[in-house]
Scaffold this active site. Structure first.
Site, PDB file in Angstrom:
ATOM      1  N   ASP A 248     -16.932 -11.251  25.877  1.00 12.74           N
ATOM      2  CA  ASP A 248     -16.290 -12.511  25.518  1.00 12.74           C
ATOM      3  C   ASP A 248     -16.566 -12.885  24.063  1.00 12.74           C
ATOM      4  O   ASP A 248     -15.827 -13.665  23.458  1.00 12.74           O
ATOM      5  CB  ASP A 248     -16.788 -13.649  26.420  1.00 12.74           C
ATOM      6  CG  ASP A 248     -16.135 -13.640  27.799  1.00 12.74           C
ATOM      7  OD1 ASP A 248     -15.046 -13.060  27.941  1.00 12.74           O
ATOM      8  OD2 ASP A 248     -16.726 -14.218  28.731  1.00 12.74           O
TER       9      ASP A 248
ATOM     10  N   TYR B  35      -7.584 -18.395  27.027  1.00 10.10           N
ATOM     11  CA  TYR B  35      -8.749 -19.087  27.580  1.00 10.10           C
ATOM     12  C   TYR B  35      -8.845 -20.492  26.988  1.00 10.10           C
ATOM     13  O   TYR B  35      -8.651 -20.696  25.795  1.00 10.10           O
ATOM     14  CB  TYR B  35     -10.029 -18.302  27.245  1.00 10.10           C
ATOM     15  CG  TYR B  35     -11.291 -18.966  27.751  1.00 10.10           C
ATOM     16  CD1 TYR B  35     -11.760 -18.715  29.032  1.00 10.10           C
ATOM     17  CD2 TYR B  35     -11.989 -19.853  26.945  1.00 10.10           C
ATOM     18  CE1 TYR B  35     -12.910 -19.328  29.498  1.00 10.10           C
ATOM     19  CE2 TYR B  35     -13.142 -20.473  27.405  1.00 10.10           C
ATOM     20  CZ  TYR B  35     -13.600 -20.206  28.674  1.00 10.10           C
ATOM     21  OH  TYR B  35     -14.732 -20.830  29.140  1.00 10.10           O
TER      22      TYR B  35
ATOM     23  N   HIS C 104     -38.372  -8.187  13.819  1.00 13.05           N
ATOM     24  CA  HIS C 104     -38.461  -9.597  13.440  1.00 13.05           C
ATOM     25  C   HIS C 104     -37.855 -10.464  14.544  1.00 13.05           C
ATOM     26  O   HIS C 104     -38.538 -10.756  15.515  1.00 13.05           O
ATOM     27  CB  HIS C 104     -37.780  -9.799  12.073  1.00 13.05           C
ATOM     28  CG  HIS C 104     -37.957 -11.160  11.504  1.00 13.05           C
ATOM     29  ND1 HIS C 104     -37.486 -11.497  10.247  1.00 13.05           N
ATOM     30  CD2 HIS C 104     -38.517 -12.288  11.996  1.00 13.05           C
ATOM     31  CE1 HIS C 104     -37.775 -12.767   9.991  1.00 13.05           C
ATOM     32  NE2 HIS C 104     -38.386 -13.266  11.043  1.00 13.05           N
TER      33      HIS C 104
ATOM     34  N   HIS D  68     -31.770 -19.340  12.771  1.00 11.17           N
ATOM     35  CA  HIS D  68     -32.796 -18.308  12.948  1.00 11.17           C
ATOM     36  C   HIS D  68     -33.767 -18.808  14.003  1.00 11.17           C
ATOM     37  O   HIS D  68     -34.266 -19.924  13.910  1.00 11.17           O
ATOM     38  CB  HIS D  68     -33.539 -18.048  11.646  1.00 11.17           C
ATOM     39  CG  HIS D  68     -34.695 -17.108  11.775  1.00 11.17           C
ATOM     40  ND1 HIS D  68     -34.592 -15.884  12.407  1.00 11.17           N
ATOM     41  CD2 HIS D  68     -35.989 -17.213  11.375  1.00 11.17           C
ATOM     42  CE1 HIS D  68     -35.772 -15.276  12.362  1.00 11.17           C
ATOM     43  NE2 HIS D  68     -36.632 -16.064  11.749  1.00 11.17           N
TER      44      HIS D  68
ATOM     45  N   HIS E  59     -36.846 -17.379  17.180  1.00 14.09           N
ATOM     46  CA  HIS E  59     -37.633 -16.283  17.742  1.00 14.09           C
ATOM     47  C   HIS E  59     -37.510 -16.373  19.263  1.00 14.09           C
ATOM     48  O   HIS E  59     -38.508 -16.252  19.978  1.00 14.09           O
ATOM     49  CB  HIS E  59     -39.088 -16.362  17.283  1.00 14.09           C
ATOM     50  CG  HIS E  59     -39.280 -15.986  15.843  1.00 14.09           C
ATOM     51  ND1 HIS E  59     -39.908 -14.830  15.444  1.00 14.09           N
ATOM     52  CD2 HIS E  59     -38.890 -16.608  14.704  1.00 14.09           C
ATOM     53  CE1 HIS E  59     -39.924 -14.760  14.121  1.00 14.09           C
ATOM     54  NE2 HIS E  59     -39.298 -15.835  13.653  1.00 14.09           N
TER      55      HIS E  59
END
Length: 235
Positions: free
Chosen positions: A120, A229, A171, A95, A97
């Site tokens: 991708d 790839y 958020h 998490h 910001h």
């Protein structure tokens, strides 16, 4: 030191966030799970990154109860716990910001799939979960954030094993993966995609969505049954 592996893995992953420019001060956290033991290691709340160590990582179970550690776990711990408990194939959660992804979350907008970099990693727009209801806000906020994420995936028919990132409306972003390292990778990718999508709309407000043939080509060359790839034995 008990739970040495996940403590070290969580520590190393957390230290990547400032290096990658994904956090300011203490605005973020990473966790790494041990599925066999039913616990995860997570960053302690409010501790600057330069003061972290593997020993300071806090061990928590999938109900959000502290199992081991002298410090308080991240304030987002219950969100991590809910996701680990309900999505049984993830081993790491991030998490942040980060600036651009958070700006899209604050705008309450999905990130449109404009180009092949996005394709991708995802075949769909990166979802933005609706802002939390007043009832959920007044409850256990961090716990409800986990269900805010899960409910968005259910409502849209998305698979958390394929789409490993989300914006939480008003958020900020969450990402996940098979372990904390992969979750951090996804967090950095999400921030870059968010930045490029923002710039795309600045250059051309009417920029079209990437056409389906290119979405399919770019996603499947990395993730499809005939993917080609990278190197088969290089990790």
């Amino acid at each position: 030191m008990n739970y040495r592996y996940i403590r070290e893995a969580a520590y190393e992953a957390n230290m990547q966030l400032p290096k990658l420019g994904l956090v300011l001060f203490t605005f973020g956290n990473v966790s790494e799970a041990d599925r066999d033991k039913g616990v995860f290691a997570i960053k302690p709340s409010g501790v600057p990154y330069e003061q972290l160590s593997p020993e300071k990582m806090v061990i928590v179970d999938f109900d959000g109860n502290k199992v081991e550690g002298s410090l308080n776990p991240s304030s987002d711990t219950l969100t991590h716990a809910v996701l680990y408990k309900h999505w049984e194939e993830i081993g790491g959660i991030v998490h942040t910001h980060s600036t651009y992804a958070t700006a899209w979350a604050q705008s309450q907008r999905d990130i449109p799939i404009f180009g092949t970099t996005h394709a991708d990693y995802n075949t769909v727009d990166i979802p933005c979960a609706p802002p939390m209801s007043d009832e959920m806000i007044q409850g256990n906020y961090e716990y409800e954030t986990g269900f805010q994420i899960i409910n968005c995936f259910k409502e849209r028919g998305l698979d958390y094993k394929e789409v490993e990132m989300i914006l939480v409306g008003n958020h900020a972003p969450f990402t996940w993966g098979k372990n904390a390292t992969k979750a951090v990778h996804n967090s950095a990718v999400l921030e870059q995609i968010a930045k490029m999508a923002f710039l795309t709309e600045q250059i051309n407000p009417n920029a079209p969505r990437l056409k389906d043939a290119l979405i399919k080509k770019h996603y499947e060359r990395k993730h499809g049954p005939d993917s080609y790839y990278g190197q088969p034995d290089y990790h």
